[in-house]
Design a protein around this motif. Structure first.
Motif, PDB file in Angstrom:
ATOM      1  N   ARG A   1      -1.480  -7.755  -6.950  1.00  0.00           N
ATOM      2  CA  ARG A   1      -2.463  -6.681  -6.833  1.00  0.00           C
ATOM      3  C   ARG A   1      -2.300  -5.787  -8.056  1.00  0.00           C
ATOM      4  NH1 ARG A   1      -1.937  -3.342  -2.926  1.00  0.00           N
ATOM      5  NH2 ARG A   1      -4.057  -3.280  -2.101  1.00  0.00           N
ATOM      6  N   LEU A   2      -3.399  -5.480  -8.689  1.00  0.00           N
ATOM      7  CA  LEU A   2      -3.390  -4.671  -9.904  1.00  0.00           C
ATOM      8  C   LEU A   2      -4.335  -3.490  -9.752  1.00  0.00           C
ATOM      9  CD1 LEU A   2      -3.506  -7.961 -11.416  1.00  0.00           C
ATOM     10  CD2 LEU A   2      -2.323  -6.379 -12.934  1.00  0.00           C
ATOM     11  N   ALA A   3      -4.015  -2.407 -10.458  1.00  0.00           N
ATOM     12  CA  ALA A   3      -4.864  -1.229 -10.409  1.00  0.00           C
ATOM     13  C   ALA A   3      -4.824  -0.513 -11.744  1.00  0.00           C
ATOM     14  CB  ALA A   3      -4.419  -0.288  -9.295  1.00  0.00           C
TER      15      ALA A   3
ATOM     16  N   ASP B   1       1.552  -4.923  -8.278  1.00  0.00           N
ATOM     17  CA  ASP B   1       2.438  -5.198  -7.139  1.00  0.00           C
ATOM     18  C   ASP B   1       2.388  -6.703  -6.925  1.00  0.00           C
ATOM     19  OD1 ASP B   1       3.978  -5.107  -4.837  1.00  0.00           O
ATOM     20  OD2 ASP B   1       2.341  -4.394  -3.560  1.00  0.00           O
ATOM     21  N   VAL B   2       3.501  -7.390  -7.211  1.00  0.00           N
ATOM     22  CA  VAL B   2       3.518  -8.855  -7.231  1.00  0.00           C
ATOM     23  C   VAL B   2       4.385  -9.399  -6.106  1.00  0.00           C
ATOM     24  CG1 VAL B   2       3.914 -10.903  -8.635  1.00  0.00           C
ATOM     25  CG2 VAL B   2       3.325  -8.737  -9.745  1.00  0.00           C
TER      26      VAL B   2
ATOM     27  N   ASP C   1      -1.332   0.508   0.154  1.00  0.00           N
ATOM     28  CA  ASP C   1      -1.114   0.336  -1.285  1.00  0.00           C
ATOM     29  C   ASP C   1       0.189   0.975  -1.757  1.00  0.00           C
ATOM     30  OD1 ASP C   1      -3.614  -0.977  -1.614  1.00  0.00           O
ATOM     31  OD2 ASP C   1      -4.623   0.964  -1.600  1.00  0.00           O
ATOM     32  N   HIS C   2       1.184   1.111  -0.868  1.00  0.00           N
ATOM     33  CA  HIS C   2       2.378   1.861  -1.257  1.00  0.00           C
ATOM     34  C   HIS C   2       3.164   1.170  -2.373  1.00  0.00           C
ATOM     35  CE1 HIS C   2       3.859  -0.626   2.184  1.00  0.00           C
ATOM     36  NE2 HIS C   2       4.913  -0.760   1.422  1.00  0.00           N
ATOM     37  N   GLY C   3       3.028  -0.141  -2.534  1.00  0.00           N
ATOM     38  CA  GLY C   3       3.671  -0.815  -3.665  1.00  0.00           C
ATOM     39  C   GLY C   3       3.075  -0.364  -4.988  1.00  0.00           C
ATOM     40  N   LEU C   4       1.750  -0.271  -5.042  1.00  0.00           N
ATOM     41  CA  LEU C   4       1.075   0.221  -6.238  1.00  0.00           C
ATOM     42  C   LEU C   4       1.339   1.710  -6.453  1.00  0.00           C
ATOM     43  CD1 LEU C   4      -2.403  -1.571  -5.893  1.00  0.00           C
ATOM     44  CD2 LEU C   4      -0.605  -2.094  -7.563  1.00  0.00           C
TER      45      LEU C   4
ATOM     46  N   ASN D   1       1.610  11.544   1.456  1.00  0.00           N
ATOM     47  CA  ASN D   1       1.264  12.729   2.241  1.00  0.00           C
ATOM     48  C   ASN D   1       1.197  12.383   3.726  1.00  0.00           C
ATOM     49  OD1 ASN D   1      -1.376  11.651   2.859  1.00  0.00           O
ATOM     50  ND2 ASN D   1      -2.071  12.308   0.826  1.00  0.00           N
ATOM     51  N   HIS D   2       0.870  13.366   4.553  1.00  0.00           N
ATOM     52  CA  HIS D   2       0.926  13.167   6.007  1.00  0.00           C
ATOM     53  C   HIS D   2      -0.109  12.159   6.495  1.00  0.00           C
ATOM     54  CE1 HIS D   2      -2.263  16.220   5.625  1.00  0.00           C
ATOM     55  NE2 HIS D   2      -2.712  15.763   6.765  1.00  0.00           N
ATOM     56  N   ASN D   3      -1.135  11.882   5.689  1.00  0.00           N
ATOM     57  CA  ASN D   3      -2.120  10.875   6.074  1.00  0.00           C
ATOM     58  C   ASN D   3      -1.650   9.456   5.778  1.00  0.00           C
ATOM     59  OD1 ASN D   3      -4.138  12.730   6.952  1.00  0.00           O
ATOM     60  ND2 ASN D   3      -4.645  13.158   4.805  1.00  0.00           N
ATOM     61  N   GLN D   4      -0.585   9.338   4.994  1.00  0.00           N
ATOM     62  CA  GLN D   4      -0.093   8.021   4.575  1.00  0.00           C
ATOM     63  C   GLN D   4       1.156   7.591   5.335  1.00  0.00           C
ATOM     64  OE1 GLN D   4      -0.100   9.534   0.451  1.00  0.00           O
ATOM     65  NE2 GLN D   4      -1.217   7.683  -0.119  1.00  0.00           N
ATOM     66  N   VAL D   5       1.636   8.438   6.232  1.00  0.00           N
ATOM     67  CA  VAL D   5       2.786   8.096   7.063  1.00  0.00           C
ATOM     68  C   VAL D   5       2.514   8.554   8.492  1.00  0.00           C
ATOM     69  CG1 VAL D   5       4.469   8.241   5.168  1.00  0.00           C
ATOM     70  CG2 VAL D   5       3.995  10.275   6.560  1.00  0.00           C
ATOM     71  N   ILE D   6       3.246   7.971   9.426  1.00  0.00           N
ATOM     72  CA  ILE D   6       3.196   8.397  10.827  1.00  0.00           C
ATOM     73  C   ILE D   6       4.611   8.792  11.217  1.00  0.00           C
ATOM     74  CG2 ILE D   6       2.701   7.732  13.201  1.00  0.00           C
ATOM     75  CD1 ILE D   6       0.816   5.564  12.048  1.00  0.00           C
ATOM     76  N   GLN D   7       4.817  10.055  11.585  1.00  0.00           N
ATOM     77  CA  GLN D   7       6.158  10.485  11.979  1.00  0.00           C
ATOM     78  C   GLN D   7       6.451  10.047  13.404  1.00  0.00           C
ATOM     79  OE1 GLN D   7       7.227  14.501  11.048  1.00  0.00           O
ATOM     80  NE2 GLN D   7       9.189  14.397  12.110  1.00  0.00           N
TER      81      GLN D   7
END
Length: 322
Positions: A15-17, A8-9, A301-304, A110-116
């Protein structure tokens, strides 16, 4: 089988993974300015994690990607995708726009990675939209096809700003007088926060004393400056109207997602704002947008994650074709 990586540049950091068992691991972050070329950073990552068997990778990068030649907008790096692939000894290399990567992350969160925010429920494989107020205003749509998820690229951040109430008109007139045009990006971005603040100050006949987006958001959140507070309140409402326009544009039954640095700084205030109220304020089409969920991305880390989703989709497609 060799290893895979994702990157993710941005204009400041890369950032690399490593990709292991369909997930990202061993995330490393480097300053772009520490490396003359992007391949130097990738080779450093290989050394740091002691893996030199890379065969495939996907890079999400903050610039237009329209062919083999890639040139960053806010950094000096430029390269040929074919030459980079050859230099790194890869069998497959995919280079995509960073917001394309963000879009591809959305179906995997998943639901832990977003807030509705508010009501509504997502329809599986329904169209999705994402926008991110930051340095600029990124916008992307995602649609399902027999070949998997595909992004619908565009320049949605540069559409005309559409006022919906009197305070919006103050901002609109300020920008028209200054620039001859009022675009969404000049309102919904870091500099947009400052533009709004200056517009409200000018309307009250007072000197604007806050000069940076961070100064306006901090003063607004802490309620130490009434115009800064008004600015961030109006900002959240404008985002609601903009989001519902995206929902109407492409019937986004899969949801609207919001990322970007500005929104993350406003998170708690944003969640308590009138964003959703303005999202649903579409007159005779209120019933239409009420069913559509809106989410704040809460995954750093949503870009990665998106680069990984794109890489896995391409890998699966190649296997299906064999």
């Amino acid at each position: 089988m060799g290893s895979k990586f994702v990157a993710d540049v941005g204009g400041t950091n890369i950032r690399l993974a490593l990709v292991e068992n369909g997930r990202i691991s061993l995330i490393k972050k480097y300053l772009c300015n520490d490396f003359e070329h992007i391949d130097d950073a990738i080779l450093q990552f290989q050394t740091d994690i002691d893996r030199h068997d890379f065969t495939a990778g996907c890079i999400g990068i903050a610039c237009p990607v329209n062919g083999d030649a890639v040139k960053m907008t806010n950094h000096t790096w430029e390269f040929s995708t074919a030459e980079l692939k050859k230099h790194l000894g890869l069998e497959h290399l995919y280079v995509i726009n960073d917001f394309t990567a963000v879009a591809h992350s959305l179906p995997t969160l998943n639901h832990n990675q977003v807030i509705q925010i508010g009501g509504g429920s997502a329809r599986e494989k329904g169209n999705i939209a994402v926008f991110g107020p930051g340095t600029g205003l990124g916008v992307e749509h995602l649609t399902w096809t027999p070949d998997g998820w595909h992004t619908l690229d565009g320049e949605g951040g540069h559409v005309d700003f559409a006022p919906t109430e009197d305070d919006d008109l103050i901002i609109w007139r300020y920008l028209i007088k200054r620039d001859g045009r009022a675009s969404a990006e000049e309102v919904m971005s870091g500099r947009g926060i400052v533009n709004m603040y200056r517009a409200f100050c000018e309307d009250k006949g007072i000197q604007a004393k806050l000069l940076k987006p961070s100064e306006v958001t901090t003063a607004g959140i802490n309620n130490t400056d009434p115009i800064a507070r008004k600015t961030i309140d109006q900002y959240c409402k404008i985002m609601g109207s903009f989001a519902s326009n995206l929902a109407l544009n492409l019937c986004t039954t899969g949801g609207i997602f919001i990322g970007g640095g500005v929104t993350s700084k406003l998170q708690e205030h944003f969640l308590q704002s009138k964003f959703r109220e303005k999202f649903e304020a579409k007159g005779e089409f209120s019933h239409y947008v009420k069913r559509i969920p809106t989410y704040l991305i809460n995954e750093p880390d949503h870009g990665l994650v998106g680069a990984l989703a794109y890489l896995l989709q391409q890998t699966q497609r190649m296997q299906d074709d064999e």
